[in-house]
Design an enzyme around this catalytic site. Structure first.
Site, PDB file in Angstrom:
ATOM      1  CG  ASP A  71       2.620   5.231  -6.483  1.00 31.78           C
ATOM      2  OD1 ASP A  71       1.839   4.490  -7.117  1.00 31.78           O
ATOM      3  OD2 ASP A  71       2.596   6.465  -6.577  1.00 31.78           O
ATOM      4  CG  ASP A 127      -9.730  -3.374  -2.028  1.00 27.43           C
ATOM      5  OD1 ASP A 127     -10.614  -3.025  -2.821  1.00 27.43           O
ATOM      6  OD2 ASP A 127      -9.855  -3.310  -0.798  1.00 27.43           O
ATOM      7  CG  ASP A 164      -2.140   0.894   1.058  1.00 29.59           C
ATOM      8  OD1 ASP A 164      -3.259   0.353   0.982  1.00 29.59           O
ATOM      9  OD2 ASP A 164      -1.976   2.141   0.980  1.00 29.59           O
ATOM     10  CE  LYS A 182     -11.643  -0.798  -4.722  1.00 28.28           C
ATOM     11  NZ  LYS A 182     -11.697  -0.457  -3.286  1.00 28.28           N
TER      12      LYS A 182
HETATM   13  C1  LIG Z   1     -10.226   0.802  -0.487  1.00 32.05           C
HETATM   14  S1  LIG Z   1      -8.646   0.952   0.322  1.00 32.05           S
HETATM   15  C2  LIG Z   1      -8.294  -0.759   0.546  1.00 32.05           C
HETATM   16  C3  LIG Z   1      -7.269  -1.011   1.556  1.00 32.05           C
HETATM   17  C4  LIG Z   1      -7.145  -2.485   1.989  1.00 32.05           C
HETATM   18  N1  LIG Z   1      -7.178  -3.396   0.846  1.00 32.05           N
HETATM   19  C5  LIG Z   1      -8.224  -2.797   2.972  1.00 32.05           C
HETATM   20  O1  LIG Z   1      -9.161  -3.530   2.630  1.00 32.05           O
HETATM   21  O2  LIG Z   1      -8.145  -2.308   4.099  1.00 32.05           O
HETATM   22  C6  LIG Z   1      -7.664   1.478  -1.037  1.00 32.05           C
HETATM   23  C7  LIG Z   1      -6.196   1.538  -0.719  1.00 32.05           C
HETATM   24  O3  LIG Z   1      -5.490   1.860  -1.912  1.00 32.05           O
HETATM   25  C8  LIG Z   1      -4.312   2.515  -1.517  1.00 32.05           C
HETATM   26  N2  LIG Z   1      -3.686   3.191  -2.657  1.00 32.05           N
HETATM   27  C9  LIG Z   1      -4.135   4.279  -3.309  1.00 32.05           C
HETATM   28  N3  LIG Z   1      -3.285   4.641  -4.280  1.00 32.05           N
HETATM   29  C10 LIG Z   1      -2.262   3.735  -4.245  1.00 32.05           C
HETATM   30  C11 LIG Z   1      -1.073   3.575  -5.002  1.00 32.05           C
HETATM   31  N4  LIG Z   1      -0.753   4.428  -6.000  1.00 32.05           N
HETATM   32  N5  LIG Z   1      -0.251   2.554  -4.707  1.00 32.05           N
HETATM   33  C12 LIG Z   1      -0.576   1.690  -3.694  1.00 32.05           C
HETATM   34  N6  LIG Z   1      -1.673   1.787  -2.933  1.00 32.05           N
HETATM   35  C13 LIG Z   1      -2.513   2.805  -3.208  1.00 32.05           C
HETATM   36  C14 LIG Z   1      -4.806   3.485  -0.447  1.00 32.05           C
HETATM   37  O4  LIG Z   1      -3.749   3.937   0.360  1.00 32.05           O
HETATM   38  C15 LIG Z   1      -5.819   2.625   0.296  1.00 32.05           C
HETATM   39  O5  LIG Z   1      -5.253   2.025   1.445  1.00 32.05           O
END
Ligand SMILES: C[S@@+](CC[C@H](N)C(=O)[O-])C[C@H]1O[C@@H](n2cnc3c(N)ncnc32)[C@H](O)[C@@H]1O
Length: 118
Positions: A18, A41, A2, A81
């Protein structure tokens, strides 16, 4: 993995990075040789503009697809997703280039605008 810090989970390797960066994919590859499955996700912070959030969701999903292409075993699976919108058909076609069986579905809990594609 994440982009934000994740609390430790016993028996789980956690990577902060990222998904859009090659350096993050390299970090993942440093932990495993090949993966059976890639599940993504990731979602952008919601801006209030659905079309903008949709485009950013497609960007993340495309990066996840690139990651899957690089680390999946032959015959591996990819689940991602995606926020539904007009860029979806193009994304789906791209996924179809690499996977023999591609299915889209939306669980009831996601509401009418969200679809999950496998
Ligand atoms: C809907 S949450 C899901 C988090 C985790 N799967 C959960 O169920 O708790 C979406 C996640 O995507 C992460 N995210 C957003 N942009 C991202 C990126 N460029 N690289 C990695 N993670 C990212 C956010 O930090 C967030 O924690």
């Amino acid at each position: 993995m994440d982009i934000l810090p994740i609390d430790e989970i016993e028996g789980v390797d956690i990577i902060k990075g990222d998904i859009r960066l090659d350096t993050t994919i390299e970090k993942i590859r440093g932990k495993i040789e090949k993966a059976d499955v890639v599940i993504c996700d990731a979602a952008p912070n919601l801006s209030g503009s659905w079309s903008y959030d949709h485009a950013r969701s497609i960007d993340l999903a495309t990066s996840a697809l690139e990651c899957a292409r690089k680390i999946l075993k032959l015959g591996g699976n990819f689940a991602v997703k995606v926020f539904q919108g007009d860029m979806f058909p193009g994304f789906l076609n791209k996924v179809r280039e690499y996977f023999g069986k591609v299915q889209a579905f939306s669980p009831e809990a996601s509401g009418s605008k969200a679809l999950r594609y496998m």
